[in-house]
Design a protein around this motif. Structure first.
Motif, mmCIF file in Angstrom:
data_model
loop_
_atom_site.group_PDB
_atom_site.id
_atom_site.type_symbol
_atom_site.label_atom_id
_atom_site.label_comp_id
_atom_site.label_asym_id
_atom_site.label_seq_id
_atom_site.Cartn_x
_atom_site.Cartn_y
_atom_site.Cartn_z
ATOM 1 N N PHE A 1 11.835 45.247 -6.668
ATOM 2 C CA PHE A 1 13.121 44.539 -6.691
ATOM 3 C C PHE A 1 12.940 43.094 -7.193
ATOM 4 O O PHE A 1 13.707 42.606 -8.017
ATOM 5 N N LEU A 2 11.919 42.471 -6.697
ATOM 6 C CA LEU A 2 11.681 41.080 -7.103
ATOM 7 C C LEU A 2 11.145 40.995 -8.530
ATOM 8 O O LEU A 2 11.402 40.024 -9.243
ATOM 9 N N GLN A 3 10.419 42.018 -8.940
ATOM 10 C CA GLN A 3 9.729 41.960 -10.226
ATOM 11 C C GLN A 3 10.609 42.432 -11.384
ATOM 12 O O GLN A 3 10.573 41.856 -12.469
ATOM 13 N N PHE A 4 11.429 43.458 -11.115
ATOM 14 C CA PHE A 4 12.084 44.123 -12.240
ATOM 15 C C PHE A 4 13.600 43.960 -12.280
ATOM 16 O O PHE A 4 14.261 44.597 -13.089
ATOM 17 N N THR A 5 14.173 43.173 -11.389
ATOM 18 C CA THR A 5 15.628 42.967 -11.458
ATOM 19 C C THR A 5 15.912 41.498 -11.778
ATOM 20 O O THR A 5 15.082 40.617 -11.506
ATOM 21 N N THR A 6 17.086 41.268 -12.352
ATOM 22 C CA THR A 6 17.464 39.892 -12.687
ATOM 23 C C THR A 6 17.581 39.071 -11.412
ATOM 24 O O THR A 6 17.148 37.912 -11.356
ATOM 25 N N PHE A 7 18.166 39.701 -10.387
ATOM 26 C CA PHE A 7 18.302 39.021 -9.091
ATOM 27 C C PHE A 7 16.925 38.572 -8.586
ATOM 28 O O PHE A 7 16.721 37.429 -8.182
ATOM 29 N N GLY A 8 15.976 39.504 -8.663
ATOM 30 C CA GLY A 8 14.630 39.199 -8.199
ATOM 31 C C GLY A 8 13.984 38.108 -9.020
ATOM 32 O O GLY A 8 13.277 37.236 -8.475
ATOM 33 N N MET A 9 14.249 38.143 -10.314
ATOM 34 C CA MET A 9 13.666 37.112 -11.192
ATOM 35 C C MET A 9 14.185 35.724 -10.795
ATOM 36 O O MET A 9 13.427 34.754 -10.717
ATOM 37 N N VAL A 10 15.494 35.663 -10.528
ATOM 38 C CA VAL A 10 16.092 34.379 -10.133
ATOM 39 C C VAL A 10 15.497 33.918 -8.793
ATOM 40 O O VAL A 10 15.176 32.743 -8.609
ATOM 41 N N VAL A 11 15.347 34.868 -7.876
ATOM 42 C CA VAL A 11 14.782 34.511 -6.565
ATOM 43 C C VAL A 11 13.360 33.987 -6.733
ATOM 44 O O VAL A 11 12.979 32.970 -6.145
ATOM 45 N N ARG A 12 12.569 34.679 -7.560
ATOM 46 C CA ARG A 12 11.185 34.221 -7.773
ATOM 47 C C ARG A 12 11.167 32.842 -8.417
ATOM 48 O O ARG A 12 10.372 31.973 -8.054
ATOM 49 N N ALA A 13 12.093 32.651 -9.341
ATOM 50 C CA ALA A 13 12.171 31.337 -9.981
ATOM 51 C C ALA A 13 12.542 30.280 -8.945
ATOM 52 O O ALA A 13 11.978 29.170 -8.931
ATOM 53 N N GLY A 14 13.485 30.655 -8.069
ATOM 54 C CA GLY A 14 13.907 29.723 -7.021
ATOM 55 C C GLY A 14 12.782 29.408 -6.051
ATOM 56 O O GLY A 14 12.649 28.274 -5.572
ATOM 57 N N MET A 15 11.950 30.412 -5.779
ATOM 58 C CA MET A 15 10.820 30.176 -4.878
ATOM 59 C C MET A 15 9.822 29.210 -5.522
ATOM 60 O O MET A 15 9.199 28.403 -4.838
ATOM 61 N N GLY B 1 18.612 25.437 -9.641
ATOM 62 C CA GLY B 1 19.918 24.904 -9.274
ATOM 63 C C GLY B 1 20.549 24.155 -10.439
ATOM 64 O O GLY B 1 21.748 24.269 -10.694
ATOM 65 N N LEU B 2 19.736 23.416 -11.172
ATOM 66 C CA LEU B 2 20.239 22.654 -12.314
ATOM 67 C C LEU B 2 20.757 23.560 -13.429
ATOM 68 O O LEU B 2 21.567 23.146 -14.247
ATOM 69 N N LEU B 3 20.285 24.803 -13.431
ATOM 70 C CA LEU B 3 20.752 25.760 -14.444
ATOM 71 C C LEU B 3 22.109 26.366 -14.070
ATOM 72 O O LEU B 3 22.617 27.242 -14.744
ATOM 73 N N GLY B 4 22.683 25.911 -12.960
ATOM 74 C CA GLY B 4 24.004 26.373 -12.539
ATOM 75 C C GLY B 4 23.976 27.638 -11.712
ATOM 76 O O GLY B 4 25.002 28.298 -11.539
ATOM 77 N N ILE B 5 22.812 28.006 -11.218
ATOM 78 C CA ILE B 5 22.705 29.229 -10.412
ATOM 79 C C ILE B 5 22.799 28.858 -8.932
ATOM 80 O O ILE B 5 22.135 27.908 -8.492
ATOM 81 N N ASN B 6 23.646 29.588 -8.207
ATOM 82 C CA ASN B 6 23.778 29.340 -6.769
ATOM 83 C C ASN B 6 22.610 30.010 -6.042
ATOM 84 O O ASN B 6 22.700 31.150 -5.600
ATOM 85 N N ILE B 7 21.508 29.298 -5.983
ATOM 86 C CA ILE B 7 20.283 29.886 -5.416
ATOM 87 C C ILE B 7 20.404 30.090 -3.916
ATOM 88 O O ILE B 7 19.833 31.016 -3.351
ATOM 89 N N ASN B 8 21.201 29.242 -3.243
ATOM 90 C CA ASN B 8 21.344 29.375 -1.789
ATOM 91 C C ASN B 8 21.942 30.728 -1.400
ATOM 92 O O ASN B 8 21.529 31.356 -0.429
#
Lengths: 343, 446
Positions: A206-220, A227-234
């Motif tokens: 899930f973290l490796q192969f989905t867009t959601f997971g990619m964003v979460v990994r980036a957020g981590m 956040g500066l890219l306009g993504i609601n990481i919270n």
């Protein structure tokens, strides 16, 4: 050799529980930066989801059997479950028998909801507070949760059996060329190990192969930039909290047949799971899984009579001894990253 | 130069005055020549049970029994076992004409917490007797405190030999049986069931109760010809026993003895059954599991895993003597389910204390001790019983039980296999398993 293999197998199922709890802990720490001491309570609530489903399936109506007496000498009230009444003894009995696996369906929404309420209702107020505050509040929350469970379910362990087909054990030794009875292993523990492997793989996928997971990994890795890219990481991190709660809960559901659930079981696992997280490396998901299995296997080995005869009491301290050695030689743990929990 | 008139002598005087002031309540309470002598129309008993922690359910059952006993002592309810008790001193008029009141404490099944709650009940509430508990470690700790304070301790559920062995105290009394008695009752039954050529493997909880239980059952089974293959101590905090069970498979043992109680017993037995031990054949015999100390409340946690497994118990609600039936009726009518063995022993201890005070004509601990020492009684559910003067241990019949194959209700988990007569479980006061320590003399606390 057979004894060593047997202890490795034992360690793997124990390690599965450690790894699943530690995985959730690390997910929460890696995303939200929160040290969640209530995570063991989520494992315990998961186990009680299995108990609850079992109880729901066993809701009964009573009929009087004058031929039998109860303990006070009155005619015995015989209970028949509604499931058996509606679907017949065979079908109804089968549904009740499969209550633990079926409890997974019940536990997922319950655990996500519990995680969501926990995060939105309490933990989010402590994001910017020191780790000591987070530990105190989540530890307090864990005690409150276990007392709530005790209030409703009592203090005694509640037997929650595996489906009939998975009860008992099989001769693993014969399969790999050992003498009969050399390596006996319970079916359900094998199921638990397989289930843990499936959940762990799913989380990683899930973290490796989905867009959601990619964003979460980036957020981590860099919360601010995401956040500066306009993504609601919270928002995504809150969802991750729910997923981590569900992982702990599912670990608890499937653990229920291994040891009868009791209100304190979360605390029993919590401290060990924290050691697992630290040994694996704070914030490292592969580290948490690796350390979970490693410490589970080492704990099993330390219980061997041959080891205990040389080092009495080693089974009670092995995990902490290993943790000290690893932290002295690799201060960030087995797979810890630089900068995590460091000033 | 300082003009303060604070001097060392002044400080000493002030300290002495403060000390005297602080000890005044205690001195006042000792005005009958003993600690907490009741002066009003009531007398207070202190019930110290686990209200939180892993034995909270057992503690709750003890508390129910205490409440029932107090109700009966004050003339309420149907009188329960007061009607069957061989001594007829208790008339439902309280104790020595004083209404019985009670306070409760939470032992948390921790020695320090149990001592603190007992101390509070003695010092703040003026309790003349402390009873209850669900652990030998706690019982030994509280018994020691009561001895120092000059209060009678009527132990609840405590099964370690040490409670009335090396840790016995003049102010402490145990109605519950002990590890030696369990072993003495079980061994002949095991011999009949499984023969004399057996190899036993012990898993033992690593604390006072486990040690004495292991010592007792190993000695009793070895005496009938069994070989002890191994004795393995397991941490009290252990939850998964698989790594301790696994070595049993290849040890050559054909019997596993689980010297575990409570959650330990539930988990170790569950794990042993999961690993298929009960389905195994070793040395040409069926593999067997023995649980020396059974508790219905705990057996419930192990579910179907207890079926066919033998152990011992102090009392069981299915007994058909008049006293047991009377107690089960009182308890069951009030609470809706049958009492546990913990409830039974606590109820009995309360009646025994009240009766002793009545016969002694005083609440003075030394009077109570004198009345209980060597007291022979009947009608409390275990047949003719003796409170032996040498060690303050009750001697009575012991039950050997087996997990029931076809229970008819959630309470119907154990069936009585044999009522072992008292003579078979008796031992000399100087038996080596009970050696060390001394009873000492009673302490009235004043």
């Amino acid at each position: 050799m057979d004894a060593i293999l047997l202890q490795i197998l034992n360690g793997l199922d124990k390690g599965s529980a450690y790894a699943l709890i530690a995985l959730g802990l690390t997910l929460i720490f890696g995303t939200l930066g929160v040290v969640n001491f209530a995570h063991g309570a989520l494992f315990m609530i998961g186990a009680f989801c299995a108990v609850t489903v079992q109880r729901i399936f066993n809701i009964s109506f009573e009929t009087i059997d004058p031929s039998q007496k109860d303990f006070l000498g009155n005619p015995l009230k015989v209970k028949t479950t509604y499931l058996e009444h509606w679907f017949g003894p065979e079908m109804g009995g089968s549904i009740i028998d499969w209550s633990v696996p079926l409890a997974i369906l019940f536990a997922i929404p319950v655990m996500v909801a519990v995680g969501f309420i926990m995060e939105r209702g309490l933990i989010k107020h402590f994001y910017k507070r020191p780790h000591a505050d987070q530990i105190l509040v989540t530890f307090g929350l864990a005690i409150v949760l276990q007392e709530i469970i005790k209030y409703f379910y009592g203090a005694n362990p509640i037997p929650t059996g595996a489906p009939e087909v998975f009860r008992g054990s099989f001769d693993f030794g014969v399969l790999i060329g050992f003498d009969p009875n050399a390596i006996i292993y319970p079916y359900w523990r094998l199921v638990y190990f397989g289930f843990a492997a499936l959940i762990i793989s799913s989380v990683f996928a899930f973290l490796q192969f989905t867009t959601f997971g990619m964003v979460v990994r980036a957020g981590m890795a860099d919360r601010e930039t995401v956040g500066l890219l306009g993504i609601n990481i919270n928002k995504r991190f809150t969802i991750m909290f729910g997923i981590a709660a569900a992982v702990a809960g599912l670990a608890g559901v499937m653990y229920a047949p291994i040891n009868s659930p009791n209100y304190h079981m979360g605390m029993d696992f919590l401290v060990l799971s924290f050691v697992v997280v630290v040994v694996g490396g704070m914030g490292s998901l592969p580290g948490a899984v690796l350390a979970g299995f490693l410490l589970g296997v080492l704990e099993s080995f330390a219980s061997m009579n041959e080891i205990k005869s040389i080092l009495p009491g080693i089974d009670q301290i092995i995990i902490y001894v290993v943790a000290i050695i690893i932290l002295l030689t690799r201060p960030r743990g087995l797979m810890g990253r630089k900068g995590v929990m460091e000033e | 130069m300082s003009n303060s008139n604070f001097t060392r002598r002044g400080a000493l005087k002030a300290g002495a005055l403060a000390g005297a002031g602080l000890s005044l309540p205690t001195l006042l309470r000792a005005d009958g020549g003993y600690m907490n002598a009741p002066t009003g129309s009531s007398v207070t008993l202190g019930f110290n049970v686990p209200q939180t922690g892993p034995y909270a359910d057992e503690g709750a059952d003890e508390l129910r029994a205490f409440e029932l006993a107090v109700e009966h002592l004050n003339g309420g309810g149907d009188g329960g076992m007061m009607n069957t008790f061989s001594s007829k001193e208790l008339t439902g008029n309280g104790i020595l004409g004083k209404k019985v009141e009670y306070v409760t404490g939470d032992t948390q099944t921790k020695s320090d917490a149990a001592r603190a709650s007992a101390k509070s009940m003695i010092e703040k509430d003026g309790a003349v007797m402390i009873s209850g508990g669900s652990s030998s470690g706690v019982a030994v700790a509280v018994q020691g405190l009561c001895q120092e304070a000059g209060i009678i301790f009527m132990a609840g559920l405590t099964h370690s030999n040490d409670t009335t062995g090396k840790d016995k105290k003049a102010n402490g009394f145990r109605h519950f049986f002990n590890g030696y008695m369990s072993a003495a009752a079980l061994a002949p039954v095991l011999k009949n069931l499984y023969g004399t050529d057996r190899n036993a493997y012990h898993l033992t909880a690593d604390y006072t109760w486990g040690w004495t239980q292991e010592e007792s059952i190993a000695a009793a089974t070895e005496a009938m010809g069994w070989n002890t293959v191994n004795k393995v101590r397991t941490p009290l905090a252990a939850t998964d026993f698989s790594s301790y069970i696994a070595p049993v498979l290849n040890s050559g043992a054909d019997v596993l003895v689980l010297n575990h109680y409570g959650g330990n017993m539930v988990n170790s037995l569950t794990n042993a059954v999961q690993f298929g031990l009960r389905d195994k054949m070793v040395n040409g015999k069926n593999f067997e599991i023995v649980v020396p100390l059974y508790s219905r409340l705990m057996a419930k946690g192990a579910g179907a895993n207890v079926k066919g497994i033998h152990g011992s118990t102090n009392w069981h609600w299915s007994l058909q003597d008049d006293a047991s039936k009377a107690f089960v009726k009182s308890f069951g009518t009030k609470y809706g389910f049958p009492p546990s063995q913990a409830a039974h022993t606590c109820y009995v201890q309360t009646l025994l204390y009240a009766d002793a005070a009545q016969r002694a004509g005083t609440f003075n601990p030394c009077g109570i001790v004198e009345a209980l020492e060597g007291f022979e009684f009947d009608g409390l559910g275990n047949g003719p019983t003796l409170y032996r003067a040498d060690d303050h241990q009750c001697f009575k019949d012991v039950l050997v039980v087996r997990g029931k194959e076809n229970p008819t209700s959630e309470f119907d988990l154990l069936e009585v296999v044999e009522v072992t007569p008292r003579a078979q479980v008796e031992y000399a006061p100087d038996h080596p398993m009970f050696a060390g320590g001394a009873l000492g003399s009673c302490n009235p606390g004043a």
